[in-house]
Design a protein around this motif. Structure first.
Motif, PDB file in Angstrom:
ATOM      1  N   LEU A 183      30.072  44.435  37.732  1.00 14.89           N
ATOM      2  CA  LEU A 183      30.591  43.388  36.854  1.00 14.89           C
ATOM      3  C   LEU A 183      30.637  42.072  37.626  1.00 14.89           C
ATOM      4  CD1 LEU A 183      31.972  42.513  34.177  1.00 14.89           C
ATOM      5  CD2 LEU A 183      34.155  43.052  35.285  1.00 14.89           C
ATOM      6  N   VAL A 184      29.863  41.083  37.189  1.00 19.82           N
ATOM      7  CA  VAL A 184      29.894  39.751  37.789  1.00 19.82           C
ATOM      8  C   VAL A 184      30.759  38.885  36.887  1.00 19.82           C
ATOM      9  CG1 VAL A 184      28.549  37.789  38.608  1.00 19.82           C
ATOM     10  CG2 VAL A 184      27.594  40.098  38.728  1.00 19.82           C
ATOM     11  N   PHE A 185      31.899  38.425  37.403  1.00 24.37           N
ATOM     12  CA  PHE A 185      32.901  37.761  36.567  1.00 24.37           C
ATOM     13  C   PHE A 185      33.184  36.358  37.089  1.00 24.37           C
ATOM     14  CE2 PHE A 185      37.208  36.825  35.104  1.00 24.37           C
ATOM     15  CZ  PHE A 185      37.113  37.147  33.755  1.00 24.37           C
ATOM     16  N   GLN A 222      31.593  48.430  40.869  1.00 26.08           N
ATOM     17  CA  GLN A 222      32.086  47.345  41.718  1.00 26.08           C
ATOM     18  C   GLN A 222      32.130  46.061  40.909  1.00 26.08           C
ATOM     19  OE1 GLN A 222      29.317  49.140  43.541  1.00 26.08           O
ATOM     20  NE2 GLN A 222      27.911  48.325  42.013  1.00 26.08           N
ATOM     21  N   MET A 223      32.855  45.081  41.443  1.00 24.53           N
ATOM     22  CA  MET A 223      33.057  43.817  40.735  1.00 24.53           C
ATOM     23  C   MET A 223      32.800  42.659  41.692  1.00 24.53           C
ATOM     24  SD  MET A 223      36.569  42.504  38.900  1.00 24.53           S
ATOM     25  CE  MET A 223      36.702  40.904  38.094  1.00 24.53           C
ATOM     26  N   VAL A 243      43.818  46.747  33.928  1.00 23.28           N
ATOM     27  CA  VAL A 243      43.871  47.062  32.496  1.00 23.28           C
ATOM     28  C   VAL A 243      42.544  46.710  31.826  1.00 23.28           C
ATOM     29  CG1 VAL A 243      44.962  46.476  30.307  1.00 23.28           C
ATOM     30  CG2 VAL A 243      46.364  46.812  32.340  1.00 23.28           C
ATOM     31  N   ALA A 244      42.004  45.534  32.137  1.00 19.73           N
ATOM     32  CA  ALA A 244      40.749  45.094  31.518  1.00 19.73           C
ATOM     33  C   ALA A 244      39.590  46.016  31.866  1.00 19.73           C
ATOM     34  CB  ALA A 244      40.437  43.665  31.944  1.00 19.73           C
ATOM     35  N   LEU A 245      39.577  46.537  33.087  1.00 18.09           N
ATOM     36  CA  LEU A 245      38.470  47.387  33.531  1.00 18.09           C
ATOM     37  C   LEU A 245      38.627  48.837  33.094  1.00 18.09           C
ATOM     38  CD1 LEU A 245      37.809  46.119  37.177  1.00 18.09           C
ATOM     39  CD2 LEU A 245      36.771  45.360  35.037  1.00 18.09           C
ATOM     40  N   PRO A 254      38.058  49.253  41.599  1.00 19.72           N
ATOM     41  CA  PRO A 254      36.768  49.397  42.273  1.00 19.72           C
ATOM     42  C   PRO A 254      36.635  48.346  43.373  1.00 19.72           C
ATOM     43  CG  PRO A 254      36.471  48.283  40.180  1.00 19.72           C
ATOM     44  CD  PRO A 254      37.908  48.724  40.227  1.00 19.72           C
ATOM     45  N   PRO A 255      35.670  48.476  44.277  1.00 24.20           N
ATOM     46  CA  PRO A 255      35.454  47.431  45.287  1.00 24.20           C
ATOM     47  C   PRO A 255      35.245  46.075  44.631  1.00 24.20           C
ATOM     48  CG  PRO A 255      34.169  49.383  45.808  1.00 24.20           C
ATOM     49  CD  PRO A 255      34.745  49.616  44.446  1.00 24.20           C
TER      50      PRO A 255
END
Length: 279
Positions: A183-185, A222-223, A243-245, A254-255
């Motif tokens: 996930l790229v946030f 991973q994020m 919560v969001a993940l 996650p890492p």
């Protein structure tokens, strides 16, 4: 989500109740209460050690450290083996990736091709084989058609990297691959990292997108958190992210990959470290 968030914050609530007790007092069922020095900052020889509370990324627990006369925040990391704090960052706090060696022989690019594929949706975009190097993100393009660069979020650009043959390019390039769903946030309110309303303003829709059943692992492997510092991941922020993940009650985050820190907030837009290629 409200029940899960409440449960994640419960240990902190328990510790606050313990702090209200008189020194030396004990009560039945108080064994989970933290000592006062784990709740409040500790000052030792002028150095301030902030508490490390709440949920953390798997194998990567840290605390903020501020030395006397300095405004620069440094970090110490918890070593499970020695049960002590140390300055050296554990490998679990970074993404090493699989190098182009025998170690990565089992790794296969999407559709057996390293070129980037982009699948847009209304509220999100899925990238297959998104590349990174030296502060920039790249889409590997092996088409004869000219593809201009674009922004995949408000503050982050993707540069189209044109090659004649993607497979041949990979065979002559040093690379590492981070397998799984990443996930790229982009936290677009990066100048207000402590605003709890902004965090849920972005994490709420993310929860809905991931909950909707898209072809993306929940929780993710991973994020990558763009433009923020480690100190901005306060206890309640990590709880909202969990919560969001879709993190379970007794699971770790996650890492999380963070960029190299800079002195000014606007430099955070461009300073990056660590991973060569992510897919």
């Amino acid at each position: 989500p409200q029940q899960q968030l409440q449960h994640l914050l419960q240990p902190f609530s328990n510790k606050l109740h313990a702090d209200c007790a008189s020194p030396g007092s004990t009560s039945v069922g108080s064994t989970d209460f933290a000592p006062i020095n784990e709740i409040h900052s500790t000052v030792l020889n002028g150095t301030v050690y902030k508490p490390a509370l709440g949920i953390f990324p798997r194998g990567c627990k840290w605390r903020d450290v501020i030395h006397e006369g300095s405004k620069h925040i440094q970090y110490e990391y918890w070593d499970n083996a020695t049960q002590q704090w140390q300055q050296e960052q554990p490998s679990a706090c970074t993404l090493q990736g699989l190098a182009k060696t025998k170690q990565s022989e089992s790794y296969r690019f999407y559709k057996n091709n390293p070129r980037t594929e982009v699948v847009p949706a209304k509220h999100y975009v899925v990238y297959q084989n998104l590349w990174y190097n030296n502060g920039r993100w790249y889409a590997l393009v092996d088409s004869n058609r000219q593809v201009p660069s674009w922004k995949f979020s408000k503050n982050q650009q993707v540069t189209a990297l044109h090659v004649k043959d993607a497979r041949n390019w990979v065979n002559h390039t040093k690379w590492r691959a981070v397998p799984g769903d990443t996930l790229v946030f982009d936290y677009i309110f990066f100048v207000h990292p402590t605003a709890i309303g902004h965090w849920w303003e972005m994490m709420g829709p993310l929860f809905s997108v991931l909950k909707a059943g898209i072809k993306f692992k929940r929780p993710c492997d991973q994020m990558v958190l763009l433009h923020l510092k480690r100190t901005h991941l306060m206890e309640w922020v990590r709880a909202v992210v969990a919560v969001a993940l879709g993190i379970g009650v007794h699971q770790d985050l996650p890492p999380i990959l963070l960029q190299e820190e800079t002195d000014t907030v606007w430099q955070q837009l461009g300073k990056w470290q660590a991973v060569l290629a992510a897919s």
